[in-house]
Scaffold this motif. Sequence first.
Motif, mmCIF file in Angstrom:
data_model
loop_
_atom_site.group_PDB
_atom_site.id
_atom_site.type_symbol
_atom_site.label_atom_id
_atom_site.label_comp_id
_atom_site.label_asym_id
_atom_site.label_seq_id
_atom_site.Cartn_x
_atom_site.Cartn_y
_atom_site.Cartn_z
ATOM 1 N N ARG A 289 0.842 -1.205 0.000
ATOM 2 C CA ARG A 289 0.000 0.000 0.000
ATOM 3 C C ARG A 289 0.876 1.254 0.000
ATOM 4 O O ARG A 289 0.626 2.206 -0.745
ATOM 5 C CB ARG A 289 -0.930 0.005 1.211
ATOM 6 N N GLY A 290 1.929 1.263 0.800
ATOM 7 C CA GLY A 290 2.834 2.409 0.852
ATOM 8 C C GLY A 290 3.517 2.666 -0.487
ATOM 9 O O GLY A 290 3.604 3.813 -0.939
ATOM 10 N N ILE A 291 4.001 1.609 -1.122
ATOM 11 C CA ILE A 291 4.649 1.741 -2.431
ATOM 12 C C ILE A 291 3.663 2.320 -3.444
ATOM 13 O O ILE A 291 4.006 3.216 -4.219
ATOM 14 C CB ILE A 291 5.190 0.372 -2.904
ATOM 15 N N ARG B 49 -3.312 2.319 -6.196
ATOM 16 C CA ARG B 49 -2.204 2.503 -7.133
ATOM 17 C C ARG B 49 -2.350 3.795 -7.918
ATOM 18 O O ARG B 49 -3.458 4.247 -8.208
ATOM 19 C CB ARG B 49 -2.073 1.308 -8.072
ATOM 20 N N GLY B 50 -1.222 4.351 -8.255
ATOM 21 C CA GLY B 50 -1.200 5.545 -9.086
ATOM 22 C C GLY B 50 -1.544 5.199 -10.523
ATOM 23 O O GLY B 50 -1.557 4.037 -10.923
ATOM 24 N N THR C 27 1.231 3.152 -12.419
ATOM 25 C CA THR C 27 1.795 1.937 -11.833
ATOM 26 C C THR C 27 1.157 0.692 -12.421
ATOM 27 O O THR C 27 -0.062 0.537 -12.411
ATOM 28 C CB THR C 27 1.601 1.925 -10.301
ATOM 29 N N GLU D 215 0.794 4.069 -2.848
ATOM 30 C CA GLU D 215 0.347 5.425 -2.505
ATOM 31 C C GLU D 215 1.428 6.469 -2.775
ATOM 32 O O GLU D 215 1.117 7.591 -3.173
ATOM 33 C CB GLU D 215 -0.112 5.477 -1.050
ATOM 34 N N ARG D 216 2.691 6.095 -2.554
ATOM 35 C CA ARG D 216 3.792 7.038 -2.793
ATOM 36 C C ARG D 216 4.227 7.065 -4.258
ATOM 37 O O ARG D 216 4.993 7.942 -4.658
ATOM 38 C CB ARG D 216 5.000 6.671 -1.920
ATOM 39 N N GLY D 217 3.794 6.078 -5.033
ATOM 40 C CA GLY D 217 4.224 5.994 -6.430
ATOM 41 C C GLY D 217 5.680 5.611 -6.557
ATOM 42 O O GLY D 217 6.375 6.069 -7.461
ATOM 43 N N ASP D 218 6.167 4.761 -5.651
ATOM 44 C CA ASP D 218 7.574 4.388 -5.610
ATOM 45 C C ASP D 218 7.988 3.346 -6.649
ATOM 46 O O ASP D 218 9.171 3.034 -6.747
ATOM 47 C CB ASP D 218 7.944 3.838 -4.222
#
Length: 168
Positions: A85-87, A122-123, A126, A89-92
Motif C-alpha cells: 500500500r505504501g509503495i 495505485r497511481g 503503476t 500510494e507514494r508511487g515508488d
Amino acid sequence: MFDGEERGKVQIYTGCGKGKSTAAFGLAMRAAGCGGRVFIIQFQKGLRCGEHESAEKLGIGLAQCPKGRGSGPCASPCPLLAAARGILERGDADLLILDEIMAAMRYGCVAREEALSLLDARGEKTELVLTGRGAPAELIERADLVTEMKKIKHYYDDGLPARRGIEY
C-alpha cells in the motif's frame, strides 16, 4: 517508464500450472531493463532463491514473507500488505508485483477486500501484477489482463523434486 499517456494496468497470473511467478519475474526483468522502478513482494515465500540474486543485480527491490509457505497470519494487518500500500500510494514503483498474494488470501493473511483496495491505491502509471492459484472473481473482473496457467503435464507428478535454478 511508460511511453506517452500510457496508463498502468492490472495483470493477474493464476491457475494450477507452473509459470506464474516465472512470468512475473520475466516482466520485472524487462521493466528494469527499460529503466523502470520495480518492486516485488512475495507473500507465502520465505526461501531465498536464484531470482533474488538476479533481482539484486538488476536493482529490483524485493520483500518476502517472514514465515514462508503455508503460514497463517503473522500480524494484522499483514506487514507486506502495508508495504505494498505504501509503495502504491507514494508511487515508488513503475511495476509492483504481488507474488502469491492469492495464497496469502487463502491462508487468511490478506482479506479479499484488502487485495481489492490495493487496486484503488495505485497511481495512474503503476503496473500492478498479482500472482497465485485461485484468483477471486472480483479481482479477475477488475483486472485488465488475466492469464491462467494450466497444467497439462508436470514432472512433479513423477516424483521429481523442485530444482535449483529452474523452480527456485
